[in-house]
Motif scaffolding. Structure first.
Motif, mmCIF file in Angstrom:
data_model
loop_
_atom_site.group_PDB
_atom_site.id
_atom_site.type_symbol
_atom_site.label_atom_id
_atom_site.label_comp_id
_atom_site.label_asym_id
_atom_site.label_seq_id
_atom_site.Cartn_x
_atom_site.Cartn_y
_atom_site.Cartn_z
ATOM 1 N N GLY A 170 7.484 2.185 -1.994
ATOM 2 C CA GLY A 170 6.653 1.008 -2.285
ATOM 3 C C GLY A 170 7.033 0.368 -3.609
ATOM 4 O O GLY A 170 7.167 -0.861 -3.713
ATOM 5 N N LEU A 228 -1.211 5.915 -10.591
ATOM 6 C CA LEU A 228 0.203 5.718 -10.234
ATOM 7 C C LEU A 228 0.464 4.233 -9.966
ATOM 8 O O LEU A 228 1.455 3.663 -10.449
ATOM 9 C CB LEU A 228 0.564 6.546 -8.995
ATOM 10 C CG LEU A 228 1.983 6.328 -8.460
ATOM 11 C CD1 LEU A 228 3.030 6.862 -9.442
ATOM 12 C CD2 LEU A 228 2.165 6.984 -7.086
ATOM 13 N N ASP A 247 -6.554 5.415 8.185
ATOM 14 C CA ASP A 247 -7.358 5.051 7.027
ATOM 15 C C ASP A 247 -6.852 3.732 6.407
ATOM 16 O O ASP A 247 -7.608 2.779 6.205
ATOM 17 C CB ASP A 247 -7.212 6.226 6.033
ATOM 18 C CG ASP A 247 -7.947 6.005 4.745
ATOM 19 O OD1 ASP A 247 -9.065 5.471 4.831
ATOM 20 O OD2 ASP A 247 -7.416 6.383 3.679
ATOM 21 N N VAL A 248 -5.557 3.662 6.168
ATOM 22 C CA VAL A 248 -4.960 2.532 5.450
ATOM 23 C C VAL A 248 -5.106 1.220 6.248
ATOM 24 O O VAL A 248 -5.509 0.193 5.702
ATOM 25 C CB VAL A 248 -3.468 2.823 5.158
ATOM 26 C CG1 VAL A 248 -2.732 1.565 4.744
ATOM 27 C CG2 VAL A 248 -3.340 3.913 4.105
ATOM 28 N N ASP A 286 -2.728 2.158 -4.260
ATOM 29 C CA ASP A 286 -2.411 3.552 -3.912
ATOM 30 C C ASP A 286 -3.681 4.369 -4.080
ATOM 31 O O ASP A 286 -4.528 4.044 -4.924
ATOM 32 C CB ASP A 286 -1.305 4.093 -4.837
ATOM 33 C CG ASP A 286 -0.639 5.338 -4.279
ATOM 34 O OD1 ASP A 286 0.531 5.244 -3.843
ATOM 35 O OD2 ASP A 286 -1.285 6.421 -4.263
ATOM 36 N N VAL A 342 -2.934 9.259 7.788
ATOM 37 C CA VAL A 342 -2.975 8.363 6.619
ATOM 38 C C VAL A 342 -3.124 6.913 7.075
ATOM 39 O O VAL A 342 -3.916 6.138 6.540
ATOM 40 C CB VAL A 342 -1.692 8.525 5.770
ATOM 41 C CG1 VAL A 342 -1.601 7.442 4.701
ATOM 42 C CG2 VAL A 342 -1.637 9.910 5.130
ATOM 43 N N GLY A 391 1.911 7.385 2.507
ATOM 44 C CA GLY A 391 2.138 8.557 3.340
ATOM 45 C C GLY A 391 2.843 9.646 2.583
ATOM 46 O O GLY A 391 2.903 9.620 1.353
ATOM 47 N N SER A 449 6.295 11.908 2.032
ATOM 48 C CA SER A 449 7.727 11.644 2.194
ATOM 49 C C SER A 449 8.434 12.794 2.893
ATOM 50 O O SER A 449 7.931 13.919 2.944
ATOM 51 C CB SER A 449 8.370 11.340 0.845
ATOM 52 O OG SER A 449 8.167 12.416 -0.010
ATOM 53 N N ASN A 502 -3.759 7.071 -5.391
ATOM 54 C CA ASN A 502 -3.584 7.494 -6.784
ATOM 55 C C ASN A 502 -3.499 6.208 -7.620
ATOM 56 O O ASN A 502 -2.424 5.669 -7.857
ATOM 57 C CB ASN A 502 -2.305 8.321 -6.883
ATOM 58 C CG ASN A 502 -2.023 8.776 -8.295
ATOM 59 O OD1 ASN A 502 -2.660 8.330 -9.241
ATOM 60 N ND2 ASN A 502 -1.060 9.678 -8.443
ATOM 61 N N TYR A 529 -8.129 -2.145 -2.587
ATOM 62 C CA TYR A 529 -7.824 -2.897 -1.361
ATOM 63 C C TYR A 529 -8.272 -4.352 -1.444
ATOM 64 O O TYR A 529 -7.595 -5.241 -0.940
ATOM 65 C CB TYR A 529 -8.458 -2.213 -0.144
ATOM 66 C CG TYR A 529 -7.613 -1.060 0.350
ATOM 67 C CD1 TYR A 529 -6.494 -1.281 1.144
ATOM 68 C CD2 TYR A 529 -7.918 0.251 -0.001
ATOM 69 C CE1 TYR A 529 -5.701 -0.229 1.592
ATOM 70 C CE2 TYR A 529 -7.140 1.310 0.432
ATOM 71 C CZ TYR A 529 -6.038 1.067 1.235
ATOM 72 O OH TYR A 529 -5.255 2.106 1.657
ATOM 73 N N VAL A 570 0.874 -1.182 0.000
ATOM 74 C CA VAL A 570 0.000 0.000 0.000
ATOM 75 C C VAL A 570 0.904 1.223 0.000
ATOM 76 O O VAL A 570 1.695 1.414 0.930
ATOM 77 C CB VAL A 570 -0.943 0.024 1.214
ATOM 78 C CG1 VAL A 570 -1.857 1.249 1.134
ATOM 79 C CG2 VAL A 570 -1.767 -1.257 1.285
ATOM 80 N N GLY A 571 0.760 2.030 -1.045
ATOM 81 C CA GLY A 571 1.663 3.165 -1.267
ATOM 82 C C GLY A 571 2.609 2.777 -2.387
ATOM 83 O O GLY A 571 3.572 2.052 -2.175
ATOM 84 N N ALA A 572 2.269 3.222 -3.590
ATOM 85 C CA ALA A 572 3.067 2.838 -4.768
ATOM 86 C C ALA A 572 3.994 3.977 -5.181
ATOM 87 O O ALA A 572 4.292 4.162 -6.349
ATOM 88 C CB ALA A 572 2.142 2.440 -5.922
ATOM 89 N N GLY A 573 4.436 4.757 -4.191
ATOM 90 C CA GLY A 573 5.395 5.827 -4.461
ATOM 91 C C GLY A 573 6.794 5.246 -4.632
ATOM 92 O O GLY A 573 6.956 4.081 -5.026
HETATM 93 P P1 ADP Z 1 8.013 7.615 -0.457
HETATM 94 O O1 ADP Z 1 9.248 8.278 -1.002
HETATM 95 O O2 ADP Z 1 8.014 7.483 1.049
HETATM 96 O O3 ADP Z 1 7.636 6.363 -1.153
HETATM 97 P P2 ADP Z 1 5.940 8.905 -2.002
HETATM 98 O O4 ADP Z 1 5.304 10.238 -1.815
HETATM 99 O O5 ADP Z 1 6.724 8.623 -3.238
HETATM 100 O O6 ADP Z 1 6.830 8.670 -0.691
HETATM 101 O O7 ADP Z 1 4.833 7.750 -1.890
HETATM 102 C C1 ADP Z 1 3.827 7.715 -0.940
HETATM 103 C C2 ADP Z 1 2.576 7.197 -1.620
HETATM 104 O O8 ADP Z 1 1.547 7.015 -0.636
HETATM 105 C C3 ADP Z 1 2.013 8.135 -2.687
HETATM 106 O O9 ADP Z 1 1.966 7.467 -3.935
HETATM 107 C C4 ADP Z 1 0.604 8.463 -2.166
HETATM 108 O O10 ADP Z 1 -0.348 8.557 -3.222
HETATM 109 C C5 ADP Z 1 0.317 7.283 -1.276
HETATM 110 N N1 ADP Z 1 -0.720 7.560 -0.282
HETATM 111 C C6 ADP Z 1 -0.827 8.644 0.521
HETATM 112 N N2 ADP Z 1 -1.931 8.550 1.280
HETATM 113 C C7 ADP Z 1 -2.539 7.372 0.985
HETATM 114 C C8 ADP Z 1 -3.707 6.700 1.436
HETATM 115 N N3 ADP Z 1 -4.493 7.220 2.386
HETATM 116 N N4 ADP Z 1 -4.009 5.503 0.874
HETATM 117 C C9 ADP Z 1 -3.219 4.963 -0.083
HETATM 118 N N5 ADP Z 1 -2.107 5.549 -0.550
HETATM 119 C C10 ADP Z 1 -1.759 6.732 -0.027
#
Ligand code: ADP
Length: 310
Positions: A12, A37, A98-99, A32, A95, A76, A78, A34, A62, A6-9
């Motif tokens: 993740g 993304l 919720d997650v 995510d 965040v 979250g 960054s 998004n 989910y 969870v979190g495809a930044g």
């Molecule tokens: P990091 O460098 O820590 O990976 P990023 O900003 O690149 O940080 O990635 C964090 C990801 O978490 C983002 O893609 C964001 O959309 C996602 N995110 C933030 N809040 C939520 C949420 N409530 N549910 C799911 N994803 C989330």
């Protein structure tokens, strides 16, 4: 094994890529808020797979996490340049509320692996929100700091980091403690090996390595805005220990009943990791300055956690 993320930044997706490279999971599912993304990251990683392994990588909501054995929580916001990890706390706690609820609704039996910073506090918050047994809520903790410590020590001595046994304890952050006193190379003490290879650990060497470990993340963030490859591989390494029930000793974070007199706090010490999550805690022998440092770190984390209202 199915792994959810969870979190495809950056963090993740780097973990997803590392899992695909290592061929550890049969399936990796990225979620995510998004969704576009998550889809793009999954596609990009999936295109690497034919060169690497047979892991299926896809994006989902989910509900796609049902049946996952381990779920990485990397959602979250960054860390910004100059921002302390503790300053991220308020934003990421919201965040996670919720997650974690969404994850537990579909995968109540998964081991949760926390990557978001400040990781020790997020681990404790997750354990509190989830109500899961503490050994099934694991924070990446100082796994990366320990890797950096071993790599710098190994480089100084001309020895592979894999033969260096040295640990970074406490907070993944400014108060972390490099446990110099019980570092070993092979079966030798540091002083012994340093004398035998002719590379003494002077005060200057010690200070340089300490700075290299402690400030690595700040330097990387200054240069490229974020750190992710190292932690991505570290997360995959923890999953390897779980997937293969390896009983590896790793410095990971977990809510622990008592550490150096501080009760109920999440931080890193060496712990045995296997299929059930954390199986045993291993408290190293420390000299008094290290013990005091660890206690300070534990108290700092505990005070931060107590100040959060969930
Ligand atoms: P990091 O460098 O820590 O990976 P990023 O900003 O690149 O940080 O990635 C964090 C990801 O978490 C983002 O893609 C964001 O959309 C996602 N995110 C933030 N809040 C939520 C949420 N409530 N549910 C799911 N994803 C989330």
């Amino acid at each position: 094994m199915k792994v959810g993320i969870v979190g495809a930044g950056m963090v993740g997706s780097s973990a997803g890529y590392a899992l695909a490279v290592m061929g550890l999971a049969s399936s990796v599912v990225l979620v995510d808020q998004n969704h576009d993304l998550a889809v793009a990251q999954a596609e990009d990683i999936a295109h690497a797979v034919p060169f690497l392994s047979s892991t299926i990588v896809e994006a989902a909501d989910y509900v796609g996490l049902a049946g996952a054995s381990v779920i990485i929580l990397a959602a979250g916001v960054s860390q910004k340049p100059g921002e302390s990890r503790l300053a991220l706390l308020e934003r990421n706690a919201a965040v996670f509320k919720d997650v974690v609820g969404n994850v537990l609704a579909v995968a109540p039996d998964a081991i949760l692996l926390i990557a978001s910073n400040p990781v020790d506090i997020m681990t404790q918050i997750t354990q509190r929100i989830s109500g899961l047994p503490a050994n099934r809520v694991i924070g990446s903790g100082t796994i990366l700091d320990t890797a950096r410590f071993r790599s710098l020590l190994g480089r100084h001595l001309g020895i592979s980091p894999q033969s260096v046994h040295a640990y970074v304890l406490g907070e993944h952050g400014d108060s972390e403690v490099l446990a110099w006193s019980n570092a070993k190379v092979g079966s030798l003490s540091l002083a012994d090996i340093a004398a035998q290879v002719g590379s003494p650990i002077t005060e200057h060497v010690r200070a340089t390595i300490d700075d290299g470990v402690r400030n690595a993340a700040y330097k990387i963030i200054k240069g490229k805005g974020a750190t992710y490859y190292g932690i991505g591989a570290g997360l995959a390494r923890i999953i390897k220990a779980i997937a293969q029930d390896q009983h590896d000793v790793l410095t990971v974070s977990c809510v622990t009943p008592e550490i150096v007199g501080v009760k109920d706090v999440a931080l890193s010490i060496p712990r045995v990791v296997g299929a059930q999550g954390i199986e045993t805690d291993l408290m190293p022998d420390l000299v008094s300055a290290e013990r005091d440092g660890l206690e300070k770190s534990a108290r700092l984390l505990k005070d931060s956690v107590e100040s959060i209202r969930l």
